[in-house]
Design a protein around this motif. Structure first.
Motif, PDB file in Angstrom:
ATOM      1  N   GLY A 130     -13.886 -43.644  -3.322  1.00  0.00           N
ATOM      2  CA  GLY A 130     -13.712 -44.772  -2.425  1.00  0.00           C
ATOM      3  C   GLY A 130     -14.704 -45.849  -2.788  1.00  0.00           C
ATOM      4  O   GLY A 130     -15.276 -45.856  -3.890  1.00  0.00           O
ATOM      5  N   TYR A 133     -18.396 -49.680   1.995  1.00  0.00           N
ATOM      6  CA  TYR A 133     -17.977 -50.790   2.846  1.00  0.00           C
ATOM      7  C   TYR A 133     -19.220 -51.470   3.428  1.00  0.00           C
ATOM      8  O   TYR A 133     -19.331 -52.680   3.410  1.00  0.00           O
ATOM      9  N   GLN A 147     -14.941 -46.853   2.485  1.00  0.00           N
ATOM     10  CA  GLN A 147     -13.494 -46.943   2.672  1.00  0.00           C
ATOM     11  C   GLN A 147     -12.835 -46.039   1.650  1.00  0.00           C
ATOM     12  O   GLN A 147     -13.163 -46.093   0.467  1.00  0.00           O
ATOM     13  N   SER A 149      -8.892 -44.464   0.494  1.00  0.00           N
ATOM     14  CA  SER A 149      -7.440 -44.505   0.656  1.00  0.00           C
ATOM     15  C   SER A 149      -6.919 -43.078   0.684  1.00  0.00           C
ATOM     16  O   SER A 149      -7.140 -42.307  -0.253  1.00  0.00           O
ATOM     17  N   TYR A 154      -6.014 -46.844   4.536  1.00  0.00           N
ATOM     18  CA  TYR A 154      -7.461 -46.834   4.339  1.00  0.00           C
ATOM     19  C   TYR A 154      -8.160 -46.305   5.578  1.00  0.00           C
ATOM     20  O   TYR A 154      -7.822 -46.668   6.699  1.00  0.00           O
ATOM     21  N   GLU A 156     -12.076 -45.652   7.282  1.00  0.00           N
ATOM     22  CA  GLU A 156     -13.503 -45.943   7.222  1.00  0.00           C
ATOM     23  C   GLU A 156     -14.246 -44.729   7.762  1.00  0.00           C
ATOM     24  O   GLU A 156     -13.920 -44.225   8.835  1.00  0.00           O
TER      25      GLU A 156
END
Length: 188
Positions: A130, A133, A147, A149, A154, A156
């Motif tokens: 990832g 963030y 973050q 996927s 997505y 967090e």
């Protein structure tokens, strides 16, 4: 009823099956679409597993009997004038009745594919990559966010690291699940 009584015996049998079976099929279909059908299994008055908990399809069920008889009777009526050999007509009707069951099975299999579980489980993130963030402080001195996927969306997740600080936007790999919403990451 007089029209049915004047028919040949085999054709009369096909009609006597087709009329009530068609009505039952229509009722079953309507009940299925409004969600009123309670199941497809056999209820028994003894201990045993006749519902086939892991089996998506039961061969011997009321619904399959109706599907078979629907295909059998309407095939017999439809081809009565075209197939003069009655044994071949009955055999052909049985084959089409079995085909109705197989078509129903294929439809149910496709419908069951739609029942996919897309609920998020943090354990599914282990060893995934990832991006940071929010900045992740060094040596577990604080938390940042990453973050990831998963299944096309997505997520967090709070993140910590054992190494140096990871800046926002850096690529990371999840190496351990710490708790319900906390993962241990390392910079890639």
């Amino acid at each position: 009823m007089d029209a049915l009584n004047n028919l040949e015996p085999l054709l009369r049998i096909f009609w006597y099956l087709a009329i009530p079976i068609s009505f039952i099929f229509i009722v079953q279909t309507v009940m299925t679409f409004i969600g009123a059908d309670s199941g497809d299994g056999i209820d028994a008055d003894f201990d045993g597993d006749l519902d086939g908990g892991n089996v998506p399809f039961q061969l011997f069920s009321f619904r399959n009997l109706i599907n078979f008889l629907l295909g059998f009777s309407w095939t017999g009526i439809s081809f009565y004038g075209l197939i003069t050999n009655r044994a071949i007509l009955i055999l052909f009707s049985v084959v089409i009745g079995i085909l109705f069951i197989l078509i129903f099975f294929a439809i149910i299999k496709q419908i069951q594919k739609l029942a996919e579980d897309n609920s998020f489980k943090i354990t599914s993130l282990l060893h995934k990559s990832g991006s940071a963030y929010l900045r992740i402080p060094e040596k577990r001195t604080g938390m940042g966010k990453i973050q990831v996927s998963i299944n096309g969306s997505y997520k967090e997740v709070d993140a910590i690291t054992d190494n140096e600080q990871i800046p926002s936007g850096a690529a990371v790999k999840i190496i351990k699940i710490e708790s319900n919403n906390l993962v241990l990451v390392e910079k890639i």
